[in-house]
Design a protein around this motif. Structure first.
Motif, PDB file in Angstrom:
ATOM      1  N   ILE A   1       0.789  -1.061  -0.122  1.00 26.85           N
ATOM      2  CA  ILE A   1      -0.165   0.047   0.112  1.00 26.85           C
ATOM      3  C   ILE A   1       0.788   1.260  -0.132  1.00 26.85           C
ATOM      4  O   ILE A   1       0.197   2.244  -0.381  1.00 26.85           O
ATOM      5  CB  ILE A   1      -1.054   0.087   1.091  1.00 26.85           C
TER       6      ILE A   1
ATOM      7  N   TYR B   1       0.603   3.776  -2.925  1.00 29.00           N
ATOM      8  CA  TYR B   1      -0.666   4.255  -3.432  1.00 29.00           C
ATOM      9  C   TYR B   1      -1.332   5.169  -1.928  1.00 29.00           C
ATOM     10  O   TYR B   1      -1.928   6.351  -2.351  1.00 29.00           O
ATOM     11  CB  TYR B   1      -1.658   3.039  -3.474  1.00 29.00           C
ATOM     12  N   ASN B   2      -1.091   4.814  -1.018  1.00 27.37           N
ATOM     13  CA  ASN B   2      -1.425   5.579   0.470  1.00 27.37           C
ATOM     14  C   ASN B   2      -0.404   5.243   1.362  1.00 27.37           C
ATOM     15  O   ASN B   2      -0.716   4.529   2.284  1.00 27.37           O
ATOM     16  CB  ASN B   2      -2.913   5.238   0.567  1.00 27.37           C
TER      17      ASN B   2
ATOM     18  N   MET C   1      -1.745   4.858   5.255  1.00 26.57           N
ATOM     19  CA  MET C   1      -2.304   3.834   5.566  1.00 26.57           C
ATOM     20  C   MET C   1      -1.243   2.863   5.953  1.00 26.57           C
ATOM     21  O   MET C   1      -1.723   1.891   6.827  1.00 26.57           O
ATOM     22  CB  MET C   1      -3.083   3.125   4.371  1.00 26.57           C
TER      23      MET C   1
ATOM     24  N   GLN D   1      -9.674  -2.194   0.206  1.00 26.27           N
ATOM     25  CA  GLN D   1     -10.515  -1.254  -0.217  1.00 26.27           C
ATOM     26  C   GLN D   1      -9.647  -0.108  -1.205  1.00 26.27           C
ATOM     27  O   GLN D   1      -9.912   0.258  -2.352  1.00 26.27           O
ATOM     28  CB  GLN D   1     -11.033  -0.286   0.722  1.00 26.27           C
ATOM     29  N   GLU D   2      -8.444   0.069  -0.531  1.00 25.57           N
ATOM     30  CA  GLU D   2      -7.423   1.218  -1.605  1.00 25.57           C
ATOM     31  C   GLU D   2      -7.035   0.703  -2.629  1.00 25.57           C
ATOM     32  O   GLU D   2      -6.994   1.381  -3.735  1.00 25.57           O
ATOM     33  CB  GLU D   2      -6.414   1.711  -0.504  1.00 25.57           C
TER      34      GLU D   2
ATOM     35  N   LYS E   1      -9.741   0.572  -5.206  1.00 25.30           N
ATOM     36  CA  LYS E   1      -9.972   1.998  -5.843  1.00 25.30           C
ATOM     37  C   LYS E   1      -9.095   2.302  -6.973  1.00 25.30           C
ATOM     38  O   LYS E   1      -9.374   3.019  -7.788  1.00 25.30           O
ATOM     39  CB  LYS E   1      -9.555   3.145  -4.558  1.00 25.30           C
ATOM     40  N   ASN E   2      -7.628   1.904  -6.739  1.00 29.69           N
ATOM     41  CA  ASN E   2      -6.631   2.003  -7.963  1.00 29.69           C
ATOM     42  C   ASN E   2      -6.909   1.106  -8.837  1.00 29.69           C
ATOM     43  O   ASN E   2      -5.881   0.634  -9.869  1.00 29.69           O
ATOM     44  CB  ASN E   2      -5.267   1.787  -7.270  1.00 29.69           C
TER      45      ASN E   2
ATOM     46  N   SER F   1     -10.382   6.354   8.644  1.00 31.94           N
ATOM     47  CA  SER F   1     -10.391   6.478   6.988  1.00 31.94           C
ATOM     48  C   SER F   1     -10.319   7.888   6.567  1.00 31.94           C
ATOM     49  O   SER F   1     -10.139   8.240   5.496  1.00 31.94           O
ATOM     50  CB  SER F   1     -11.629   5.795   6.656  1.00 31.94           C
TER      51      SER F   1
ATOM     52  N   ASP G   1      -6.904   9.243   5.416  1.00 33.32           N
ATOM     53  CA  ASP G   1      -6.080   9.317   4.044  1.00 33.32           C
ATOM     54  C   ASP G   1      -5.732  10.256   3.125  1.00 33.32           C
ATOM     55  O   ASP G   1      -6.545  11.259   3.392  1.00 33.32           O
ATOM     56  CB  ASP G   1      -7.205   8.113   3.189  1.00 33.32           C
TER      57      ASP G   1
END
Length: 347
Positions: free
Chosen positions: A193, A196-197, A200, A268-269, A272-273, A344, A347
């Protein structure tokens, strides 16, 4: 080890980590890593025996190699950009070398071989430091360089780590090795992750440290190092057996518990990508981890060692170990799921 020496060594470990976390200059970061590594080795050899010495040597060689690779990546970057600043990585080769060095320090696959061996050779307390505090510094550097990391390379390492962490722990009976493979798998989730984030990843690292600290403290309470010694626990500490059961399920990431938060949010993240296959593979591979956690809970809470204590007179020695931090640690390791909507927002 004498208390003044222990205090100096622990202060050096903490200072080294803080230097790495707070610096934006590559040379200072490298110095922080070196301070941290050289101060940890006496902690690993605290209870001296040949096995601890072997583990410390393996740890030193791996970390020294990783530091050398990191410095080489930094030097290449310096030649291309002319700057020591951490935020400016202009060369893809330098970026790849830095990422490789940091993943080697963390014990991500394919550089995971040292983690179970080193953890098995040292005491539970040293193992706890190795699998919690020692992950903070490399993760903080990865967090800072996340915009310039090669995503495909890190995702491949993450998938391999989740697979190795699940597969390697299946046939283990030694608790320290099981926790080491668990650490490899959790590092894989964090690596997946981070590009991407990154926020997180910090959430995942925090929850992983809380759960691992709680688990190691419960093992230290009974000096348990094998699954067999866990099966003796119901006779001494009935409450602790149920705590280990809940903590293991939380480490496995089952829904009502805190360990479910990072898995849920990472999947979930990633979706989303526009990624479907990778989170699906990671979720399936996480079942391997869940299997050996469940095996531990079965040994601890669902089996009874064939000796009952029907005597009115207590036959065990009085319990002397202090467990001051355990109640808050267990609560945070198991009951944070209702806070997920608040988390959340980060983020």
């Amino acid at each position: 080890m004498k208390p003044p020496i222990l205090i100096i060594i622990m202060a050096t470990i903490m200072t080294g980590t803080m230097i790495v976390m707070l610096s934006s200059h590559w040379l200072l970061i490298w110095i922080g890593f070196e301070m941290n590594m050289l101060a940890v080795i006496p902690i690993l050899m605290k209870k001296y025996n040949p096995r601890a010495m072997e583990a410390s040597t393996k740890y030193f060689l791996t970390q020294a190699t990783a530091s050398m690779l990191l410095m080489m990546g930094v030097t290449i970057n310096l030649l291309y950009s002319g700057q020591w600043v951490i935020s400016k990585i202009s060369n893809p080769i330098a970026s790849t070398m830095m990422t490789t060095a940091l993943t080697m320090k963390l014990g991500l696959s394919p550089f995971h071989f040292w983690v179970p061996e080193v953890t098995q050779g040292i005491t539970l307390m040293s193992g706890m430091i190795l699998l919690t505090w020692q992950k903070i510094a490399p993760m903080s550097v990865l967090y800072q360089i996340s915009p310039s990391i090669n995503t495909n390379l890190l995702m491949l390492m993450a998938l391999a780590s989740v697979l190795v962490g699940g597969w390697g722990g299946l046939n283990q009976t030694q608790l320290r090795k099981i926790m080491a493979y668990s650490s490899i798998a959790h590092m894989g989730w964090m690596a997946a992750i981070i590009t991407y984030n990154p926020t997180m990843m910090i959430l995942n690292l925090t929850l992983y440290i809380l759960m691992t600290l709680s688990t190691f403290m419960l093992f230290m309470l009974n000096s348990s190092t094998t699954t067999l010694s866990l099966s003796h626990m119901w006779n001494k500490f009935p409450l602790v057996t149920s705590m280990i059961l809940i903590l293991m399920l939380s480490l496995g990431g089952l829904p009502p518990l805190s360990g479910f938060i990072p898995k849920w949010m990472i999947i979930q993240e990633l979706t989303k990508n526009n990624m479907i296959i990778i989170p699906t593979l990671m979720a399936i591979t996480a079942l391997l981890n869940l299997y050996f956690y469940l095996r531990l809970t079965y040994n601890t809470a669902l089996t009874m060692f064939p000796s009952t204590n029907n005597m009115k007179m207590k036959w065990q020695f009085e319990y002397t170990k202090k467990a001051t931090l355990l109640p808050p640690l267990i609560i945070t390791s198991t009951m944070l799921l209702p806070l997920t909507p608040m988390l959340s927002v980060l983020d």
